[in-house]
Write an enzyme that holds these catalytic residues in place. Structure first.
Site, short mmCIF file in Angstrom:
data_model
loop_
_atom_site.label_atom_id
_atom_site.label_comp_id
_atom_site.label_asym_id
_atom_site.label_seq_id
_atom_site.Cartn_x
_atom_site.Cartn_y
_atom_site.Cartn_z
N LYS A 214 0.90 -1.23 -0.01
CA LYS A 214 -0.03 -0.15 -0.14
C LYS A 214 0.96 1.07 -0.01
O LYS A 214 1.97 1.42 0.70
CB LYS A 214 -1.02 -0.04 1.23
CG LYS A 214 -1.97 -1.07 1.45
CD LYS A 214 -2.92 -0.82 0.36
CE LYS A 214 -4.08 -2.13 0.30
NZ LYS A 214 -5.15 -1.84 -0.81
N ASP A 243 -0.34 -0.30 -4.53
CA ASP A 243 -1.84 0.03 -4.69
C ASP A 243 -1.87 1.55 -3.67
O ASP A 243 -1.85 1.61 -2.54
CB ASP A 243 -2.53 -0.88 -4.01
CG ASP A 243 -3.96 -0.64 -3.80
OD1 ASP A 243 -4.48 0.15 -4.38
OD2 ASP A 243 -4.80 -1.60 -3.44
N GLU A 269 -1.80 0.46 -8.74
CA GLU A 269 -3.26 0.34 -8.83
C GLU A 269 -3.87 1.39 -8.17
O GLU A 269 -3.43 2.07 -7.15
CB GLU A 269 -3.53 -0.79 -7.69
CG GLU A 269 -4.88 -1.32 -7.53
CD GLU A 269 -5.01 -2.62 -6.66
OE1 GLU A 269 -5.91 -2.75 -5.98
OE2 GLU A 269 -4.02 -3.44 -6.72
N HIS A 346 -10.32 -7.84 -7.41
CA HIS A 346 -10.08 -7.63 -6.12
C HIS A 346 -10.99 -8.60 -5.25
O HIS A 346 -11.95 -9.00 -5.77
CB HIS A 346 -10.74 -6.20 -6.11
CG HIS A 346 -10.74 -5.75 -4.59
ND1 HIS A 346 -11.94 -5.57 -3.78
CD2 HIS A 346 -9.70 -5.30 -3.79
CE1 HIS A 346 -11.70 -5.19 -2.66
NE2 HIS A 346 -10.48 -4.82 -2.47
#
Length: 413
Positions: A214, A243, A269, A346
């Site tokens: 992340k 992401d 992402e 996802h």
């Protein structure tokens, strides 16, 4: 026939900053659960995923849809489910709350997924087997292709599936090998650097060949540093995805993604707002050859169609507990197949339902068996939790879609 309907608001607080990202710092993984019981005593379970607040609103909307199934036979319902889906999603009053997005569409996903689970259980087979054994005509009859006619007609969808029939048997080897997974839990946003480092080592030891971090920090240097930690631990042979969970505006995304090129991300992402198609198109051009992935917050087939037409996303992450359920997932997968874009879902379902759907995508549609996201935090809450061995999803054998929750198992007793 369906005799009883039960809707449940189920929420699971997470420990130790699990699930945190740049936007959603304190998520509560939650499901709006629909259960459909038929006169033979079989219960179908489906759900939509939220992060806590508003889950009750989705439940209320799901109850509205589910009540309309009472008295219906599941085989008759699924024989022409595409028409029923179209009717429910275009309810003349409820549609105003979408259309085809938000609370009402999440609710439809919950009910739709319960229908598919009941259908598979009624036939006594896992959902993946039910789907791959259906004829192309039977599959297309479960789909609502409205508003896609410029790209995908009924006839075209049928021909696409028929064209894959001859290779289905050889692609069934995936059932024995298992479907590759990737570890999305190595680097939740609030995890300290050292925990990210240790989680990378653990993922490698568990056999994963891809992992995700992340990003989206206020200080971009934090993202750069952490991305390089993952790359240094993983090595050049491992796929590393990043992401941002929609955190950046376009100028920020161009600047930060350009800086991230140095660690060779497999994809970046959700770099910006999921409704901003033009921003994604500009970003994709600006940062080539780095590739973009999106779909977690894309709500329906029409927006997916637009993204595919734009050529801005190299990976589509359609989620069957986010769009209108299994039916719309398959519809979008067909669109992606036409455009040559891989589907890498996802997993708001934690991989439970999608482990069935990616097998169908590969075997019946010819999609590449790339990998499927793995999030382990709710495994203890499922009656038949997904099995990951050496970084690979093992093919589920129980009847249904693997979505039964432990606390709701005997809800109708």
């Amino acid at each position: 026939m369906i005799t009883k309907v039960k809707i449940s608001d189920v929420r699971f607080p997470l420990d130790g900053h699990a699930g945190s990202d740049a936007i959603h710092r304190d998520p509560v993984y939650s499901y709006a659960v629909t259960q459909l019981k038929d006169d033979s005593g079989i219960t179908g379970t489906g759900f939509a995923f939220t992060l806590g607040e508003g889950n009750d609103l989705v439940c209320k909307a799901a109850e509205y849809y589910a009540r309309q199934l009472t008295g219906k036979d599941i085989e008759d319902t699924m024989a022409n489910f595409g028409e029923l889906f179209k009717k429910l999603s275009n309810d003349q009053q409820f549609r105003w709350l979408g259309p085809h997005k938000g609370v009402v569409h999440l609710a439809l996903a919950s009910v739709t997924n319960a229908c598919y689970d009941l259908w598979a259980k009624k036939r006594g087979v896992p959902l993946w087997k039910l789907l791959i054994d259906l004829s192309p005509e039977q599959i297309v009859n479960t789909l609502d292709l409205s508003y896609l006619e410029d790209e995908l007609t009924y006839t075209q969808a049928l021909e696409m599936l028929k064209g894959q029939q001859s290779q289905k048997e050889e692609r069934k080897t995936i059932l024995y090998k298992g479907y590759p997974g990737y570890d999305t839990s190595i680097g939740w946003f609030n995890y300290p650097d050292e925990l990210v480092r240790e989680n990378c080592k653990k993922a490698l030891a568990e056999g994963f060949t891809a992992m995700k971090l992340k990003v989206g920090s206020v200080d971009p240097d934090r993202d750069i540093r952490r991305a390089h930690i993952v790359r240094d631990v993983a090595g050049d042979g491992i796929k590393v995805m990043l992401d941002a969970n929609q955190q950046w505006n376009l100028p920020q995304a161009i600047e930060i993604c350009t800086r991230l090129k140095g660690m060779n991300p497999y994809w970046i992402e959700e770099p910006t707002h999921p409704d901003d198609l033009n921003a994604h198109a500009k970003l994709a051009q600006a940062i080539t050859p780095v590739k973009l992935a999106l779909g977690e917050h894309v709500p329906n087939k029409i927006i997916f169609k637009n993204y595919l037409q734009s050529g801005s996303s190299s990976f589509m992450q359609v989620d069957a507990v986010r769009v209108g359920g299994v039916s719309e997932f398959i519809t979008i997968s067909l669109l992606c197949k036409k455009f040559g874009v891989p589907v890498v879902p996802h997993v708001g379902d934690m991989g439970q339902l999608h482990q069935h759907l990616v097998l169908f995508n590969h075997i019946a549609m010819g999609h590449q068996a790339l990998f499927l996201e793995h999030i382990p935090h709710l495994q203890k809450h499922f009656v038949h939790p997904a099995q990951i061995v050496n970084g690979v999803y093992k093919t589920p054998q129980e009847a249904g879609s693997s979505c039964d929750l432990v606390g709701l198992k005997n809800q109708f007793l």
